[in-house]
Design an enzyme around this catalytic site. Structure first.
Site, PDB file in Angstrom:
ATOM      1  N   HIS A  23       0.570  -0.643   0.659  1.00 53.97           N
ATOM      2  CA  HIS A  23      -0.599   0.575   0.138  1.00 53.97           C
ATOM      3  C   HIS A  23       0.320   1.109  -0.637  1.00 53.97           C
ATOM      4  CE1 HIS A  23       1.141   0.222   4.079  1.00 53.97           C
ATOM      5  NE2 HIS A  23       0.900  -1.179   4.190  1.00 53.97           N
TER       6      HIS A  23
HETATM    7  P1  TYD Z   1      -0.787  -2.576   7.864  1.00 48.79           P
HETATM    8  O1  TYD Z   1       0.014  -1.749   7.938  1.00 48.79           O
HETATM    9  O2  TYD Z   1      -2.324  -3.217   6.798  1.00 48.79           O
HETATM   10  O3  TYD Z   1      -0.385  -4.094   7.792  1.00 48.79           O
HETATM   11  P2  TYD Z   1       1.426  -3.944   6.861  1.00 48.79           P
HETATM   12  O4  TYD Z   1       1.030  -3.552   5.798  1.00 48.79           O
HETATM   13  O5  TYD Z   1       2.683  -3.972   7.688  1.00 48.79           O
HETATM   14  O6  TYD Z   1       0.354  -5.921   6.106  1.00 48.79           O
HETATM   15  O7  TYD Z   1      -1.685  -3.323   9.292  1.00 48.79           O
HETATM   16  C1  TYD Z   1      -2.182  -4.278   9.636  1.00 48.79           C
HETATM   17  C2  TYD Z   1      -3.369  -4.072  11.111  1.00 48.79           C
HETATM   18  O8  TYD Z   1      -3.034  -3.827  12.065  1.00 48.79           O
HETATM   19  C3  TYD Z   1      -4.785  -3.536  10.265  1.00 48.79           C
HETATM   20  O9  TYD Z   1      -5.785  -3.902  10.998  1.00 48.79           O
HETATM   21  C4  TYD Z   1      -4.511  -1.867  10.390  1.00 48.79           C
HETATM   22  C5  TYD Z   1      -3.345  -2.464  12.492  1.00 48.79           C
HETATM   23  N1  TYD Z   1      -2.319  -1.494  12.685  1.00 48.79           N
HETATM   24  C6  TYD Z   1      -2.854  -0.977  13.545  1.00 48.79           C
HETATM   25  O10 TYD Z   1      -4.484  -0.356  14.852  1.00 48.79           O
HETATM   26  N2  TYD Z   1      -2.295   0.132  13.673  1.00 48.79           N
HETATM   27  C7  TYD Z   1      -0.543   0.382  14.015  1.00 48.79           C
HETATM   28  O11 TYD Z   1      -0.390   1.389  13.601  1.00 48.79           O
HETATM   29  C8  TYD Z   1      -0.709   0.064  12.527  1.00 48.79           C
HETATM   30  C9  TYD Z   1       0.470  -0.555  11.451  1.00 48.79           C
HETATM   31  C10 TYD Z   1      -1.026  -0.989  12.186  1.00 48.79           C
END
Ligand code: TYD
Length: 138
Positions: free
Chosen positions: A53
């Site tokens: 993303h």
């Molecule tokens: P995401 O940022 O989509 O993970 P990645 O990009 O590493 O694959 O985050 C995964 C899940 O965690 C999503 O449901 C959002 C949650 N999250 C939070 O609640 N707080 C945060 O600071 C982060 C980074 C993620």
């Protein structure tokens, strides 16, 4: 300057010591933003991919505190992959770039220093939307 050229792989100040090494990051010094949030990714099963993303506002620095992984970045026209495998290098990624983390080694630990709190609206998860937005910003 194109988005991808604003990415910087920064060698962090390190104090070598026979008792074990020590490396340092300080906000507004090695990193050009105030740190509002720190999160880390670990226990990644082999072959899994994180990220995939872009962020509208979040700037970040990614550090491989342990093990190794690749950070794939894309500004909509140019792609680049950075391999992180030393805990004294930080990859600075400005806002507005697509990024994905992959090829995690066993026991790798990825620390992300972020310029923002978590805002779900900051994420661009649709690649076509990202490309359209990045073209409009050129
Ligand atoms: P995401 O940022 O989509 O993970 P990645 O990009 O590493 O694959 O985050 C995964 C899940 O965690 C999503 O449901 C959002 C949650 N999250 C939070 O609640 N707080 C945060 O600071 C982060 C980074 C993620």
């Amino acid at each position: 300057m194109k988005g991808i050229e604003k990415i910087k792989l920064i060698e962090l100040p390190t104090i070598p010591d026979l008792r074990g090494n020590l490396s340092i990051v300080e906000e507004m010094d090695e990193i050009p933003f105030k740190i509002e949030r720190v999160y880390w990714i670990y226990d990644v099963p082999g072959g899994q991919v994180r990220g995939g993303h872009a962020f509208r506002k979040q700037q970040e620095m990614i550090i491989a505190l342990s093990g190794s992984f690749d950070v794939f970045v894309d500004d909509g026209t140019t792609q680049k992959t950075f391999s992180l495998n030393r805990s004294y290098y930080g990859l600075y990624i400005p806002a507005g770039l697509w990024r994905q983390m992959q090829n995690f080694s066993t026991n790798s630990l990825a620390m992300v220093l972020s310029s923002t709190h978590y805002y779900v609206e900051d994420y661009i998860r649709d690649y076509n939307e990202f490309v359209t937005l990045s073209m409009n910003h050129e």
